[in-house]
Structures are given as structure tokens and as C-alpha cells.
Design an enzyme around this catalytic site. Structure first.
Site, PDB file in Angstrom:
ATOM      1  N   LYS A 180     -17.540  -0.303   6.380  1.00  0.00           N
ATOM      2  CA  LYS A 180     -17.965  -1.359   5.456  1.00  0.00           C
ATOM      3  C   LYS A 180     -19.484  -1.412   5.300  1.00  0.00           C
ATOM      4  CE  LYS A 180     -17.151  -6.247   4.407  1.00  0.00           C
ATOM      5  NZ  LYS A 180     -16.421  -7.486   4.813  1.00  0.00           N
TER       6      LYS A 180
ATOM      7  N   GLU B 247       0.807  -1.221   0.000  1.00  0.00           N
ATOM      8  CA  GLU B 247       0.000   0.000   0.000  1.00  0.00           C
ATOM      9  C   GLU B 247       0.839   1.270   0.000  1.00  0.00           C
ATOM     10  OE1 GLU B 247      -2.543  -3.190   2.040  1.00  0.00           O
ATOM     11  OE2 GLU B 247      -0.443  -2.510   2.140  1.00  0.00           O
TER      12      GLU B 247
ATOM     13  N   MET C 244      24.293   8.366   1.994  1.00  0.00           N
ATOM     14  CA  MET C 244      24.248   9.680   2.638  1.00  0.00           C
ATOM     15  C   MET C 244      24.478   9.565   4.137  1.00  0.00           C
ATOM     16  SD  MET C 244      24.145  12.858   2.089  1.00  0.00           S
ATOM     17  CE  MET C 244      23.355  13.297   0.549  1.00  0.00           C
TER      18      MET C 244
ATOM     19  N   PHE D 216     -11.231  -6.514  14.589  1.00  0.00           N
ATOM     20  CA  PHE D 216     -10.177  -7.009  13.704  1.00  0.00           C
ATOM     21  C   PHE D 216      -9.880  -5.981  12.614  1.00  0.00           C
ATOM     22  CE2 PHE D 216      -9.044  -9.441   9.793  1.00  0.00           C
ATOM     23  CZ  PHE D 216      -7.811  -9.911  10.225  1.00  0.00           C
ATOM     24  N   GLN D 217      -8.633  -5.621  12.504  1.00  0.00           N
ATOM     25  CA  GLN D 217      -8.137  -4.647  11.525  1.00  0.00           C
ATOM     26  C   GLN D 217      -8.789  -3.274  11.663  1.00  0.00           C
ATOM     27  OE1 GLN D 217      -8.148  -6.445   7.542  1.00  0.00           O
ATOM     28  NE2 GLN D 217      -6.120  -7.298   7.961  1.00  0.00           N
TER      29      GLN D 217
END
Length: 582
Positions: free
Chosen positions: A176, A64, A492, A126-127
Site C-alpha cells: 500500500k 473475487e 457427476m 491485518f489482512q
């Protein structure tokens, strides 16, 4: 906020749709071409509806974070709003780095995230994550939809917010159950994106006339004036206006990292990039200037160095569309809150022709002096140098390529040694300095500008952060040319360790895969360069080979970016001499 689907009398064009279908309808009306995303449980209804909207080309990234960077690259290259999507929880949090990158660099984006059903919000489902709380500091606005009637007006408003004023990312979080519910969508209640853009162009932020007068008076008395042009010039497409103003007033032009490609670097008025890795003569010019016109820049710390010693002799004319930038770092004598293009147009019209040849000759003498101390001699001839590589890319693309860089030494070498002459041809992560940006961002750039040559330039550290997107490039048949400057270090950081930590190279040596074998595994072409004499042929082969090509260049392990300003020092105090390893 207008609630189009909730009116008592609906127009004949209104249709009853699921929440997810309403999202898709709104995206189509906004003129969205591509959505970069990854499906999951809480956003599954959206993906179910998406398959019925072929106008919305979904790009299945492999992470993502790459979705947000790809949307960012697409937006920077095209000027349109980039769109990305992710599910709740880890999907949404994986977008965060890309949203912060876009926020720091003022990129217009809309991120759509799924959320757990409303009955589960706040119960550690969940999530579930509080994505609104997480993203509020790094977006222009974050919305969470609470009713299906809010979907359409919120989506359309999100696009307006993302591209208006100082652009930036906007997040829309949709539970949802709302995606699955049904409501009405009437497209006639909303303007098309073209109509909105036309209105926005007709009423840009205009400068106060008395401030233009004050700026002109200040310039009339200046003996050593200059322009510092930032990303705002590119965002407002003010290339013509900047050039006209600079030429008429005979003003030397310095372009910041994100301002590079706002002004042609082969122009006699161009001086280079300012700040930590800017050329000595540009930084010295800032130190001696008596008037500075800062256009569309933030005066960030990598530009100013020690703020108290930045431009100590200069009075500042600051032009920016965001009023919060005024006086934030340096007090402006003339603060002009306005669109850069409109302000530069007004200045160009009002300013009297001037001649600052003596001042420009002085600056050029400093340039000759500093170039005599450094240059090609700092590179080990046993290896291809970044200058060789960048020069060949520019030569063989006639300077028309769009260059997307990652973050690190290669980024600064590119900024210093590539000559930008095409407007908006330099895309990089400036404010956040996000490693892993280049590959997915270049994908978005190429998809937005399919007829242009697009090159991603990265180090062997940054490229490994999102290298999985080679699979996406291959799946989508997107031909990006990738140059990896491989020195076996996090270059760097190693350079800082060399200068400021007694060469204690703690955790900076880095290994990587065999990039030729990796290219083969992903179904793309791989080329390895180990000698200067091989560079030209490798770049030519990359250009002539269809599809994505990886050009791995084995460069000198402990080469440094010069000049360099030590943190906390004035930008006129620079490390210029090459320090060879024992």
C-alpha cells in the site's frame, strides 16, 4: 528488469505520478479494456487512482473468485490478457482458485493485488497473507514490488510473461505504501501491446527441421495414423493449418475437451473427444493407432486412463510449445517443441498426400456398432434431455454461439452432444475442473465478444457457487443466456457413487432456490422447462428476450454420462450400457 523512472535524464514525456497512477498508466498502455475486481483496504489507493482513468472499465464483481474467472473467460475468448484485481488477505486468497484454473488451462492473465505496507509485512498485520508463497505454484510468475521504480517495468513485464510461450497467469503484489508514494513514469520507454504482439508473432517457437523430417518419415510408414488436437491449437489459432494438414495426409482427428472447436466436428475426418467420457470409437481408434500426432495437449489422465495401456501400438509425434510436456506422460518418438501453428504449417507443406480410407472405414464401423447400443433410448421421455436442450441451442443460434460450461455431467453432455463448428466457441475449466466457473467466465466472454451470442451451461450444483454474479451481469447490462440442468444432485459425483460406491448417495442430493423467483429478485428473466415439448419455445424466448435470461431445465434425476471409463482402467474398457435405477 528495466527501471524506466530511475534514469538521470528524463524524457519530456515523463511525469511524476503516484504508484497507483503508474499502475493505471501501464495498464492503459497495455491496451487493457476491463478490470474485474473488488476494492479493499490495501488496494484502496489503486481504486482512488482508477476513477481518473475512464479507459479502464472496472467491473465490480460480487466475489473475487468471480473476478479471476471473468478475466479468464475474457482472455480465452479474445486472446488478450485478462486482468483482475483484489485487496490483500482474503481478497487475494479468493483469487487463488481462478488463478489455478487459468494456470492449468494456459490462460494469459494478470492479477494485481494490494499488500499491507512494507513496514508491516511479516508481522501478521491485518489482512496480511503471503500471496507470493501461495501463488507461486499456480502462476507463471509472481512479483512483489519493493520500490516504486519497479512498478512500471514489472507491470509491462507481467503482460509479456502472461502471453508469451505457453500462456498463463501472472500475479503482481503491490504494498500500500508503494501505491501511495510518488515516482516517474515515461511511457516512451515501453512498447505498446500492439508492438509487442507484432514482435512475438514474428518470432514464434519454430520446429527443428530434422524433427519435421522424422515426423514425415513416420507418417509415411503409418497404416493407422491419427491426430489428437488439444488446447494449444486454439491458443495458437492454428485452425487453418490443422485442417490443411489433416486433409492432405487424410488423418482422422480427435479433439480433447479443451481442444473442442479447434477442428469442425461436422468434418468427415473428425472422430470426437478422447478419454473418460469419449465415444467408444474414438477411444478404440487410439488403442489401434500406429502413429499419433499429438498437437498442443498434455496427455492428461482423463485422456489417457491407464497410461501403460494408452495407445499401446502407437509411436507418438508430440508437438507442444512447452518443453516440459515432452515425455512427461508418454514417451514421444518425435518430440517437437514449437508453436502449434508453425509446426502444423511445416508438416502440411512437407507431408505427401495420403489415403487412409480403409482405416477410416474401420473406425466408422466401430462408431455404428457403439451407437446401436446406446443413444436416445437411455433418456427418460418424461423429461427434457440434455441432447434436446443442446440441439435447440445450436439450431436456433446456427452454431455460432459461444458455449461456456461449468463442471460436471452437463459439461460432459455438452462436450459429447454439441457439434462444434465455429473456432474457439467452447470454453470450459478443463485441468482444474472448477465448479462455479461458467457464470462469471461467460460474463467475461460476453464483454470481450459483445456481438456474439454467449450461453452459460451449468448444473444446479455449480451454478450456486457463483450465482451472486447475476447482480454483476445486471449492473453491467451484460446479456448472457444461462441454462441450468437441474437434476437435484451433484450429478457427476452421484454417478460415481452409483457405479463405484454401491449407490451410496452420500451428500450428493442438493436443493436450490426457486430459480424463477431468484431471477426476478436479480432483475433478470427466468424460464422453467419440465417437458421435452417446451424446450424449443424456451430457447427461442431466451434468445428474443433482452438481457440475461435463466432457463431452468428439470432433467432426469439419475441420468448418467455414457460412455464412462472407470478410474485406473484403459480407455478402451468402457461402460456403455444405460443402467436404470430400480
Amino acid at each position: 528488469m528495466q527501471e524506466a523512472g530511475n534514469t538521470r535524464e528524463r524524457n519530456a514525456g515523463a511525469r511524476e505520478l503516484t504508484g497507483s497512477q503508474i499502475v493505471c498508466e501501464a495498464l492503459v498502455r497495455e491496451g487493457v479494456d476491463f478490470i474485474y475486481g473488488y476494492p479493499g483496504g490495501a488496494i484502496m489507493p489503486f481504486y482512488d487512482a482508477l476513477s481518473s482513468y475512464p479507459a479502464l472499465h472496472h467491473v465490480l464483481v460480487r466475489h473475487e473468485q468471480a473476478a479471476s474467472h471473468a478475466a479468464d473467460g475474457y482472455a480465452r475468448a479474445t486472446g488478450k490478457v485478462g486482468v483482475c484485481a483484489a485487496t490483500s488477505g482474503p481478497g487475494a486468497t479468493n483469487l487463488v482458485t481462478g488463478l489455478a484454473t487459468a494456470f492449468m488451462d494456459s490462460t494469459p492473465m494478470v492479477a494485481i493485488t494490494g499488500q499491507v505496507a512494507r513496514t508491516f509485512i511479516g508481522r501478521d498485520a491485518f489482512q496480511e497473507t503471503d500471496v507470493i508463497g501461495i501463488t507461486q505454484p499456480i502462476t507463471k510468475h509472481s512479483y512483489q514490488i519493493q520500490r516504486i521504480e519497479e512498478i512500471a517495468p514489472t507491470i509491462h513485464e507481467a503482460f509479456r510473461v502472461a502471453r508469451s510461450g505457453r500462456p498463463g497467469p501472472v500475479l503482481v503484489d503491490i504494498p500500500k505504501d508503494i501505491q501511495q508514494g510518488k515516482g516517474w513514469y515515461d511511457p516512451t520507454q515501453y512498447q505498446t501491446s500492439e508492438e509487442q504482439l507484432r514482435e512475438e508473432r514474428e518470432r514464434p517457437e519454430r520446429p527443428a527441421p530434422h524433427l519435421i523430417v522424422q515426423a514425415i518419415e513416420l507418417l509415411a510408414s503409418a497404416r493407422k495414423p491419427l491426430i489428437m488436437a488439444g488446447h494449444g491449437v486454439i491458443l495458437s489459432s492454428a485452425y487453418k493449418e490443422l485442417k490443411a494438414f489433416a486433409e492432405k495426409a487424410d488423418l482422422p482427428v480427435i479433439t480433447t475437451l479443451l481442444g473442442q472447436s479447434a477442428f469442425p466436428e461436422d468434418h468427415p475426418l473428425h472422430l470426437g473427444m478422447p478419454g473418460m467420457h469419449g465415444p467408444a470409437h474414438a477411444n478404440r481408434a487410439i488403442g489401434e493407432a500406429d502413429v499419433i500426432v499429438g498437437v498442443g495437449l498434455r496427455f492428461d489422465d482423463r485422456v489417457t486412463g491407464k497410461v501403460a495401456e494408452f495407445a499401446p501400438k502407437a509411436r507418438i509425434i508430440h508437438i507442444d510449445i512447452d518443453p516440459s510436456e515432452m515425455h512427461k506422460v508418454k514417451i514421444a518418438t518425435v518430440p517437437i517443441v514449437a508453436d502449434a501453428r508453425i509446426a502444423l504449417e511445416a508438416l502440411a507443406e512437407a507431408v505427401q498426400p495420403a489415403d487412409h480410407q480403409e482405416w477410416r472405414r474401420e473406425i466408422r464401423s466401430w462408431q455404428d456398432e457403439s451407437e446401436s447400443r446406446t443413444g436416445a433410448g437411455q433418456w427418460d421421455p418424461a423429461f427434457p434431455s440434455p441432447i434436446d436442450i443442446l440441439g435447440e441451442i445450436r439450431k436456433q443460434t446456427d452454431g455460432n454461439a459461444i458455449i461456456v460450461t461449468d463442471v460436471g455431467q452437463h459439461q460432459m453432455w455438452t462436450a459429447r452432444h454439441y457439434t462444434w463448428t465455429r473456432p474457439n466457441s467452447h470454453i470450459t475449466s478443463g485441468g482444474l475442473g472448477t465448479m462455479g466457473f461458467a457464470l462469471p467466465a461467460a460474463m467475461g466472454v460476453k464483454m470481450g465478444m459483445p456481438d456474439d451470442s454467449v450461453w452459460a451451461i451449468a448444473g444446479d450444483g455449480g451454478i450456486q457457487m457463483n450465482i451472486q454474479e447475476l447482480a454483476t451481469l445486471q449492473q453491467e447490462r451484460v446479456p448472457v443466456k444461462v441454462v441450468i440442468m437441474n437434476n437435484g444432485y451433484l450429478g457427476m459425483v452421484r454417478q460415481w457413487q452409483q457405479f463405484f460406491h454401491s449407490r451410496n448417495y452420500s451428500e450428493t442430493p442438493i436443493t436450490g432456490p426457486d430459480y424463477l423467483k431468484l431471477a426476478e429478485a436479480y432483475g433478470v428473466t427466468g424460464i422453467r422447462v419440465t417437458k421435452k415439448e417446451e424446450v424449443a419455445a424456451a430457447i427461442q424466448r431466451a434468445i428474443e428476450t433482452p438481457g440475461t435470461v435463466i432457463v431452468e431445465c428439470i432433467i432426469e434425476a439419475e441420468a448418467c454420462v455414457y460412455p464412462m471409463v472407470a478410474p485406473g482402467s484403459a480407455i478402451t474398457s468402457m461402460i456403455e450400457e444405460s443402467e436404470r435405477s430400480a
